[in-house]
Every structure is written in C-alpha cells, then in structure tokens.
Design a protein around this motif. Structure first.
Motif, PDB file in Angstrom:
ATOM      1  N   ASP A  46      53.088  61.488  19.515  1.00  0.00           N
ATOM      2  CA  ASP A  46      53.862  62.667  19.160  1.00  0.00           C
ATOM      3  C   ASP A  46      52.940  63.567  18.349  1.00  0.00           C
ATOM      4  OD1 ASP A  46      55.865  64.500  18.646  1.00  0.00           O
ATOM      5  OD2 ASP A  46      56.958  63.223  17.239  1.00  0.00           O
ATOM      6  N   VAL A  47      52.695  64.772  18.838  1.00  0.00           N
ATOM      7  CA  VAL A  47      51.832  65.732  18.158  1.00  0.00           C
ATOM      8  C   VAL A  47      52.726  66.698  17.392  1.00  0.00           C
ATOM      9  CG1 VAL A  47      50.064  67.510  18.449  1.00  0.00           C
ATOM     10  CG2 VAL A  47      50.065  65.505  19.939  1.00  0.00           C
ATOM     11  N   ARG A  48      52.439  66.849  16.095  1.00  0.00           N
ATOM     12  CA  ARG A  48      53.282  67.657  15.222  1.00  0.00           C
ATOM     13  C   ARG A  48      52.446  68.677  14.467  1.00  0.00           C
ATOM     14  NH1 ARG A  48      56.337  62.455  12.496  1.00  0.00           N
ATOM     15  NH2 ARG A  48      57.372  61.725  14.393  1.00  0.00           N
ATOM     16  N   ILE A  49      53.065  69.810  14.157  1.00  0.00           N
ATOM     17  CA  ILE A  49      52.426  70.823  13.335  1.00  0.00           C
ATOM     18  C   ILE A  49      53.212  70.942  12.036  1.00  0.00           C
ATOM     19  CG2 ILE A  49      53.674  72.640  14.563  1.00  0.00           C
ATOM     20  CD1 ILE A  49      51.457  74.564  13.850  1.00  0.00           C
ATOM     21  N   GLY A  50      52.489  70.978  10.928  1.00  0.00           N
ATOM     22  CA  GLY A  50      53.115  71.139   9.626  1.00  0.00           C
ATOM     23  C   GLY A  50      52.936  72.570   9.135  1.00  0.00           C
ATOM     24  N   TYR A  51      54.009  73.173   8.690  1.00  0.00           N
ATOM     25  CA  TYR A  51      53.950  74.542   8.178  1.00  0.00           C
ATOM     26  C   TYR A  51      55.148  74.786   7.264  1.00  0.00           C
ATOM     27  CZ  TYR A  51      57.563  75.577  11.628  1.00  0.00           C
ATOM     28  OH  TYR A  51      58.725  75.570  12.345  1.00  0.00           O
ATOM     29  N   THR A  52      55.050  75.824   6.468  1.00  0.00           N
ATOM     30  CA  THR A  52      56.167  76.237   5.622  1.00  0.00           C
ATOM     31  C   THR A  52      56.845  77.433   6.275  1.00  0.00           C
ATOM     32  OG1 THR A  52      54.607  77.552   4.330  1.00  0.00           O
ATOM     33  CG2 THR A  52      55.193  75.409   3.453  1.00  0.00           C
ATOM     34  N   PRO A  53      58.143  77.350   6.541  1.00  0.00           N
ATOM     35  CA  PRO A  53      58.843  78.464   7.177  1.00  0.00           C
ATOM     36  C   PRO A  53      59.056  79.614   6.193  1.00  0.00           C
ATOM     37  CG  PRO A  53      60.404  76.767   6.583  1.00  0.00           C
ATOM     38  CD  PRO A  53      59.048  76.228   6.248  1.00  0.00           C
ATOM     39  N   TYR A  54      59.137  80.802   6.730  1.00  0.00           N
ATOM     40  CA  TYR A  54      59.401  81.980   5.903  1.00  0.00           C
ATOM     41  C   TYR A  54      59.726  83.131   6.849  1.00  0.00           C
ATOM     42  CZ  TYR A  54      59.153  84.627   1.565  1.00  0.00           C
ATOM     43  OH  TYR A  54      59.474  85.361   0.458  1.00  0.00           O
ATOM     44  N   PRO A  55      60.538  84.090   6.419  1.00  0.00           N
ATOM     45  CA  PRO A  55      60.926  85.193   7.307  1.00  0.00           C
ATOM     46  C   PRO A  55      59.760  86.031   7.834  1.00  0.00           C
ATOM     47  CG  PRO A  55      62.419  85.096   5.440  1.00  0.00           C
ATOM     48  CD  PRO A  55      61.305  84.112   5.167  1.00  0.00           C
ATOM     49  N   ASN A  56      58.623  86.055   7.121  1.00  0.00           N
ATOM     50  CA  ASN A  56      57.490  86.861   7.588  1.00  0.00           C
ATOM     51  C   ASN A  56      56.577  86.107   8.558  1.00  0.00           C
ATOM     52  OD1 ASN A  56      56.109  85.119   5.876  1.00  0.00           O
ATOM     53  ND2 ASN A  56      55.049  86.736   4.749  1.00  0.00           N
ATOM     54  N   ARG A  57      56.947  84.886   8.935  1.00  0.00           N
ATOM     55  CA  ARG A  57      56.152  84.097   9.878  1.00  0.00           C
ATOM     56  C   ARG A  57      56.404  84.567  11.315  1.00  0.00           C
ATOM     57  NH1 ARG A  57      54.148  82.627   5.424  1.00  0.00           N
ATOM     58  NH2 ARG A  57      54.524  80.554   4.574  1.00  0.00           N
ATOM     59  N   ALA A  58      55.485  84.230  12.194  1.00  0.00           N
ATOM     60  CA  ALA A  58      55.620  84.567  13.611  1.00  0.00           C
ATOM     61  C   ALA A  58      56.652  83.661  14.281  1.00  0.00           C
ATOM     62  CB  ALA A  58      54.279  84.422  14.318  1.00  0.00           C
ATOM     63  N   SER A  59      57.375  84.211  15.213  1.00  0.00           N
ATOM     64  CA  SER A  59      58.390  83.438  15.940  1.00  0.00           C
ATOM     65  C   SER A  59      57.875  82.935  17.294  1.00  0.00           C
ATOM     66  CB  SER A  59      59.646  84.286  16.154  1.00  0.00           C
ATOM     67  OG  SER A  59      59.325  85.410  16.957  1.00  0.00           O
ATOM     68  N   ASN A  60      56.636  83.243  17.617  1.00  0.00           N
ATOM     69  CA  ASN A  60      56.092  82.884  18.929  1.00  0.00           C
ATOM     70  C   ASN A  60      54.632  82.429  18.831  1.00  0.00           C
ATOM     71  OD1 ASN A  60      55.162  85.426  18.171  1.00  0.00           O
ATOM     72  ND2 ASN A  60      55.065  86.181  20.269  1.00  0.00           N
ATOM     73  N   VAL A  61      54.379  81.454  17.959  1.00  0.00           N
ATOM     74  CA  VAL A  61      53.012  80.975  17.742  1.00  0.00           C
ATOM     75  C   VAL A  61      52.557  80.154  18.948  1.00  0.00           C
ATOM     76  CG1 VAL A  61      51.520  79.566  16.283  1.00  0.00           C
ATOM     77  CG2 VAL A  61      53.372  80.909  15.247  1.00  0.00           C
ATOM     78  N   PRO A  62      51.509  80.607  19.655  1.00  0.00           N
ATOM     79  CA  PRO A  62      51.023  79.844  20.804  1.00  0.00           C
ATOM     80  C   PRO A  62      50.213  78.627  20.355  1.00  0.00           C
ATOM     81  CG  PRO A  62      49.865  81.946  20.635  1.00  0.00           C
ATOM     82  CD  PRO A  62      50.832  81.883  19.497  1.00  0.00           C
ATOM     83  N   VAL A  63      50.567  77.474  20.919  1.00  0.00           N
ATOM     84  CA  VAL A  63      49.863  76.226  20.631  1.00  0.00           C
ATOM     85  C   VAL A  63      49.445  75.625  21.962  1.00  0.00           C
ATOM     86  CG1 VAL A  63      49.990  73.959  19.532  1.00  0.00           C
ATOM     87  CG2 VAL A  63      51.303  75.867  18.580  1.00  0.00           C
ATOM     88  N   ASP A 108      49.459  74.077   8.068  1.00  0.00           N
ATOM     89  CA  ASP A 108      49.097  73.253   6.921  1.00  0.00           C
ATOM     90  C   ASP A 108      48.512  71.934   7.367  1.00  0.00           C
ATOM     91  OD1 ASP A 108      50.023  75.149   5.045  1.00  0.00           O
ATOM     92  OD2 ASP A 108      52.075  74.432   5.306  1.00  0.00           O
ATOM     93  N   ALA A 109      48.949  71.434   8.531  1.00  0.00           N
ATOM     94  CA  ALA A 109      48.453  70.128   9.006  1.00  0.00           C
ATOM     95  C   ALA A 109      48.835  69.938  10.465  1.00  0.00           C
ATOM     96  CB  ALA A 109      49.070  69.004   8.178  1.00  0.00           C
ATOM     97  N   ILE A 110      48.054  69.103  11.127  1.00  0.00           N
ATOM     98  CA  ILE A 110      48.401  68.590  12.450  1.00  0.00           C
ATOM     99  C   ILE A 110      48.540  67.086  12.288  1.00  0.00           C
ATOM    100  CG2 ILE A 110      47.648  68.228  14.831  1.00  0.00           C
ATOM    101  CD1 ILE A 110      48.291  71.138  14.287  1.00  0.00           C
ATOM    102  N   GLN A 111      49.652  66.543  12.774  1.00  0.00           N
ATOM    103  CA  GLN A 111      49.918  65.115  12.651  1.00  0.00           C
ATOM    104  C   GLN A 111      50.050  64.526  14.044  1.00  0.00           C
ATOM    105  OE1 GLN A 111      53.836  63.866  11.173  1.00  0.00           O
ATOM    106  NE2 GLN A 111      52.766  62.651   9.637  1.00  0.00           N
ATOM    107  N   VAL A 112      49.372  63.416  14.279  1.00  0.00           N
ATOM    108  CA  VAL A 112      49.427  62.722  15.569  1.00  0.00           C
ATOM    109  C   VAL A 112      49.861  61.293  15.271  1.00  0.00           C
ATOM    110  CG1 VAL A 112      48.129  62.052  17.620  1.00  0.00           C
ATOM    111  CG2 VAL A 112      47.573  64.204  16.450  1.00  0.00           C
ATOM    112  N   VAL A 113      51.077  60.929  15.705  1.00  0.00           N
ATOM    113  CA  VAL A 113      51.624  59.604  15.406  1.00  0.00           C
ATOM    114  C   VAL A 113      52.048  58.921  16.704  1.00  0.00           C
ATOM    115  CG1 VAL A 113      52.397  60.260  13.101  1.00  0.00           C
ATOM    116  CG2 VAL A 113      53.949  60.530  15.009  1.00  0.00           C
ATOM    117  N   PRO A 114      51.949  57.585  16.755  1.00  0.00           N
ATOM    118  CA  PRO A 114      52.392  56.882  17.959  1.00  0.00           C
ATOM    119  C   PRO A 114      53.830  57.253  18.311  1.00  0.00           C
ATOM    120  CG  PRO A 114      51.248  55.384  16.495  1.00  0.00           C
ATOM    121  CD  PRO A 114      51.436  56.669  15.731  1.00  0.00           C
TER     122      PRO A 114
END
Length: 87
Positions: free
Chosen positions: A6-23, A78-84
């Motif tokens: 499971d690949v995860r992205i860590g970030y802090t949400p906020y109204p000024n963040r993008a709603s369509n971040v390409p990954v 803030d981080a990328i997490q890769v967990v089984p």
C-alpha cells in the motif's frame, strides 16, 4: 522484499492546497497515475492517504513522483509510506 504494498502520501490538508495533485507510481506492472485532493483530510490516522496497492519486486528501483503540473494551490508532501498490503 517483493510483494504487494500500500503506497501512501502524507500531507497536511488546508483550503489553499491543490485538489488535483498528480501522482505517478512506477511499479512491477507498469506506471499508474492518480490525482490526490489535498484539501481533504487524509483517511489514515489523519496523516496518510492511500494512493493504491501495487506489486513490487526485490532489488528493483521504483519511483513515486508528485507534481504541481496543472494544479491550482499548494502541493505538499511530508512523507511517502510503503507498507505491506493486507489483502
């Protein structure tokens, strides 16, 4: 170790963040592209958002790439997490 993760992205949400971040995730089966809405609170402990489950082989280089191309707002990683993966 090879297997499904499971690949995860860590970030802090906020109204000024993008709603369509390409990954873009390069994995054993190829390349997958997803969009992340960083205005929304991540579902995993309020910190991480799962971008999908992918198969990886041992001793091979893979990448997770975030971009600000075509976005309106700030892109945060803030981080990328890769967990089984549990399934």
């Amino acid at each position: 170790r090879k297997g499904r993760y499971d690949v995860r992205i860590g970030y802090t949400p906020y109204p000024n963040r993008a709603s369509n971040v390409p990954v873009e995730i390069m994995h054993h089966e190829g390349i997958s592209k997803v969009a992340v809405n960083q205005k929304l609170k991540p579902a995993i402990e309020g910190i991480f958002h799962s971008i999908g489950k992918f198969h990886f082989e041992a001793e091979t280089t893979y990448t997770v790439t975030l971009s600000n191309s075509g976005t309106h707002g700030y892109v945060i990683a803030d981080a990328i997490q890769v967990v089984p993966a549990s399934e």
